[in-house]
Design a protein around this motif. Structure first.
Motif, short mmCIF file in Angstrom:
data_model
loop_
_atom_site.label_atom_id
_atom_site.label_comp_id
_atom_site.label_asym_id
_atom_site.label_seq_id
_atom_site.Cartn_x
_atom_site.Cartn_y
_atom_site.Cartn_z
N LYS A 1 0.80 -1.15 -0.01
CA LYS A 1 -0.21 0.04 -0.08
C LYS A 1 0.82 1.29 0.02
O LYS A 1 0.87 2.25 -0.82
CB LYS A 1 -0.91 -0.10 1.10
CG LYS A 1 -1.85 -1.07 1.42
CD LYS A 1 -2.95 -1.30 0.25
CE LYS A 1 -3.89 -2.33 0.50
NZ LYS A 1 -4.91 -2.29 -0.69
N HIS A 2 1.75 1.41 0.80
CA HIS A 2 2.55 2.59 1.16
C HIS A 2 3.36 2.82 -0.20
O HIS A 2 3.54 3.96 -0.68
CB HIS A 2 3.24 2.75 2.46
CG HIS A 2 2.20 2.71 3.65
ND1 HIS A 2 1.68 4.09 3.92
CD2 HIS A 2 1.91 2.10 4.48
CE1 HIS A 2 1.06 4.06 4.98
NE2 HIS A 2 0.96 2.62 5.29
N TYR B 1 3.30 5.36 -3.25
CA TYR B 1 4.31 6.68 -3.83
C TYR B 1 4.85 6.26 -5.31
O TYR B 1 4.73 7.35 -5.80
CB TYR B 1 5.68 6.47 -2.83
CG TYR B 1 5.42 6.73 -1.29
CD1 TYR B 1 4.93 8.15 -1.06
CD2 TYR B 1 5.66 5.66 -0.33
CE1 TYR B 1 4.83 8.52 0.50
CE2 TYR B 1 5.64 6.14 0.85
CZ TYR B 1 5.08 7.33 1.45
OH TYR B 1 5.13 7.87 2.58
N ASN C 1 8.95 14.51 -2.61
CA ASN C 1 8.43 13.28 -1.33
C ASN C 1 8.27 12.06 -1.91
O ASN C 1 8.48 11.21 -1.49
CB ASN C 1 7.22 14.13 -0.76
CG ASN C 1 7.45 15.10 0.05
OD1 ASN C 1 8.66 15.50 0.45
ND2 ASN C 1 6.43 16.01 0.62
N GLN D 1 10.51 8.82 -1.51
CA GLN D 1 10.07 7.69 -0.82
C GLN D 1 10.05 6.46 -1.63
O GLN D 1 10.12 5.23 -1.05
CB GLN D 1 8.27 8.26 -0.18
CG GLN D 1 8.24 8.98 0.96
CD GLN D 1 8.91 8.41 2.16
OE1 GLN D 1 10.14 8.37 2.45
NE2 GLN D 1 8.17 7.99 3.05
N GLY E 1 9.22 12.21 14.89
CA GLY E 1 8.24 12.20 13.91
C GLY E 1 8.79 11.27 12.88
O GLY E 1 9.65 10.39 13.20
N SER E 2 8.05 11.24 11.77
CA SER E 2 8.44 10.20 10.72
C SER E 2 9.77 10.61 10.02
O SER E 2 10.28 11.82 9.84
CB SER E 2 7.32 10.60 9.47
OG SER E 2 6.16 10.71 10.02
N ASN F 1 10.76 12.91 7.49
CA ASN F 1 9.81 12.45 6.31
C ASN F 1 10.53 11.83 5.09
O ASN F 1 10.97 10.51 5.40
CB ASN F 1 9.12 13.81 5.89
CG ASN F 1 8.53 14.27 7.00
OD1 ASN F 1 7.94 13.49 8.03
ND2 ASN F 1 8.43 15.70 7.02
N ALA F 2 10.63 12.17 4.07
CA ALA F 2 11.02 11.79 2.71
C ALA F 2 12.65 11.87 2.45
O ALA F 2 13.07 11.49 1.56
CB ALA F 2 10.27 12.03 1.55
N TRP G 1 9.28 5.80 10.23
CA TRP G 1 7.67 5.96 10.21
C TRP G 1 6.97 5.31 10.92
O TRP G 1 7.17 3.85 10.95
CB TRP G 1 7.21 6.01 8.67
CG TRP G 1 7.81 7.31 7.82
CD1 TRP G 1 8.94 7.75 7.43
CD2 TRP G 1 6.81 8.02 6.92
NE1 TRP G 1 8.92 8.78 6.49
CE2 TRP G 1 7.48 8.90 6.38
CE3 TRP G 1 5.54 8.28 6.96
CZ2 TRP G 1 7.07 9.93 5.63
CZ3 TRP G 1 4.87 9.33 6.32
CH2 TRP G 1 5.82 10.19 5.43
N SER H 1 4.22 13.06 9.77
CA SER H 1 3.49 13.14 11.27
C SER H 1 3.20 14.81 11.31
O SER H 1 3.84 15.63 11.00
CB SER H 1 4.17 12.57 12.34
OG SER H 1 5.64 13.01 12.23
N TRP I 1 -0.69 11.96 12.93
CA TRP I 1 0.28 11.06 13.09
C TRP I 1 -0.06 9.51 12.94
O TRP I 1 -1.54 9.36 13.04
CB TRP I 1 0.79 11.14 14.67
CG TRP I 1 1.69 12.25 14.98
CD1 TRP I 1 1.34 13.35 14.65
CD2 TRP I 1 3.11 12.08 15.39
NE1 TRP I 1 2.61 14.24 15.37
CE2 TRP I 1 3.62 13.55 15.45
CE3 TRP I 1 4.17 11.08 15.57
CZ2 TRP I 1 4.94 13.52 16.17
CZ3 TRP I 1 5.49 11.39 16.04
CH2 TRP I 1 5.75 12.52 16.34
#
Lengths: 196, 204
Positions: A30-31, A35, A66, A70, A120-121, A140-141, A158, B129, B167
């Motif tokens: 899915k993730h 992307y 992003n 990813q 955080g991510s 993040n990415a 993540w 997040s 998040w």
């Protein structure tokens, strides 16, 4: 040509119980897939269409960056794991780690700290930067390629990487991650970078 | 000031079912929220900031010594944000705002539906997040935006009156990668009575 989701280098259940088949189904199916799909939608009919993934990662911004980064990061993450992996590295990787960190345990502690401590991510990385091994985290990415560094190994922090299996216990996931590390992949990355 | 504590949920862990599931509420409140509080206390205990309300610390983040600034921003934010999150949700809630807040939403966004669309887009579009926020600005107007991680609008001078946690830990056990579905369902538990009160307080 459109980007495709690279095949997983092992069956979906191969990383269990450290990383469950259910987590792989969502994380990869899915993730990672989303992307790829987003990247294709964002590049179709634009000057980015047909460009290499690395080129987009290095030049793009915002949503395009992003999604491209990813795609790259997740492909790299899956390759850095394997069933029956882990243990301390040998050969060139062991030598390089000893040279940069003093020893495997000290390195393990640093990368664990980067992974657990990242708020955080994001991602924790072992990279080659200026001819030396180093540990860092990105948000993040974020991808070390952006800063001209060569990624050697990554741990995805993540929450989607571990929430089904570990809930809030990120330290447990990171500890378990060490049992899956594909040191052959790290060695190949290091050797290629030193030749490059 | 008494030592900061973790406020109990104002309703049962299963009270927001089926929109937000009990296992999520348990780990979100008892583990994540608790950890933010514990880490905030670790950073400020024994310093001149330990008796300052955390909202004040976040409002004046630039004055916090660099050594503990990130911890106050992240964990102080996490503590304050989740306090607001729990109190602006309720079972058998949802619907639409009333009174002054309803008027202000109409004036600022055109309609309640237009507001919802804008807020949902902010929540869906936050990469990684973070939170979507409905705030009262210094000028007294309403605004919608998202902020990363646990950043609270008060650091930028705005007062949060509603926040949606995006998040992954807020929805992963029930919705996995389907953040949009979580956002859509969350409207069923928004406590507009409480948000209206917070609006009135912020305007004073």
């Amino acid at each position: 040509m459109a980007f495709i989701l690279p095949p997983l280098p092992y069956p979906r259940e191969a990383l269990a119980p450290t990383i469950s088949a259910e987590t792989v189904d969502f994380h990869y199916g899915k993730h990672h897939q989303a992307y790829v799909t987003n990247l294709n939608n964002l590049t179709a009919g634009t000057p980015w269409e047909g460009k290499a993934l690395e080129e987009i990662v290095l030049a793009a911004k915002d949503a395009l960056f992003n999604n491209a980064a990813q795609v790259w990061n997740h492909t790299f993450y899956w390759k850095g794991l394997k069933p029956g992996g882990g243990g301390p590295p040998t050969g060139v990787v062991a030598d390089a780690i000893a040279g940069a960190f003093g020893g495997f345990d000290a390195f393990k502690e640093q990368l664990t700290k980067a992974a657990v401590g990242h708020f955080g991510s994001g991602w924790a990385w072992l990279v080659l930067a200026g001819g030396k091994l180093a540990v860092e985290s990105t948000a993040n990415a974020g991808c070390p390629l952006q800063e001209g560094k060569t990624p050697l190994l990554t741990c995805d922090v993540w929450e989607h990487a571990y929430y089904i299996d570990y809930r809030n216990a990120r330290p447990k996931y990171v500890e378990a991650f060490w049992g899956l590390v594909n040191w052959d992949f790290v060695a190949a990355n290091l050797t290629a970078a030193k030749k490059g | 000031m008494a030592k900061l504590t973790l406020p109990p949920l104002p309703y049962g862990y299963a009270a927001l079912e089926p929109w937000i599931d009990e296992p999520t509420m348990r780990v979100h409140h008892d583990k994540h929220h608790q950890a933010y509080l514990d880490n905030l206390l670790k950073a400020i205990t024994g310093t001149e900031f330990e008796n300052v309300p955390p909202e004040k610390l976040l409002a004046g983040l630039g004055q916090i010594p660099e050594k503990i600034r990130a911890a106050v921003r992240n964990h102080g934010g996490g503590y304050v944000n989740h306090n607001l999150f729990w109190e602006t949700m309720a079972p058998q809630a949802g619907g639409a705002p009333a009174g002054e807040l309803a008027k202000a939403v109409g004036k600022e966004f055109g309609s309640f539906d237009a507001f919802k669309e804008k807020f949902a887009a902010a929540a869906a579009g936050q990469f990684g997040s973070g939170w979507a926020w409905l705030v009262v600005t210094r000028a007294g107007a309403l605004a919608v935006y998202s902020l990363p991680n646990q950043d609270n609008p008060v650091t930028g001078g705005d007062t949060a009156i509603l926040g949606l946690d995006v998040w992954e830990h807020a929805y992963y056990l029930k919705y996995q990668n389907r953040r949009a579905e979580y956002i859509g369902n969350w409207w069923n538990v928004v406590n507009w009575t409480k948000v209206g009160e917070l609006y009135g307080r912020a305007r004073k």
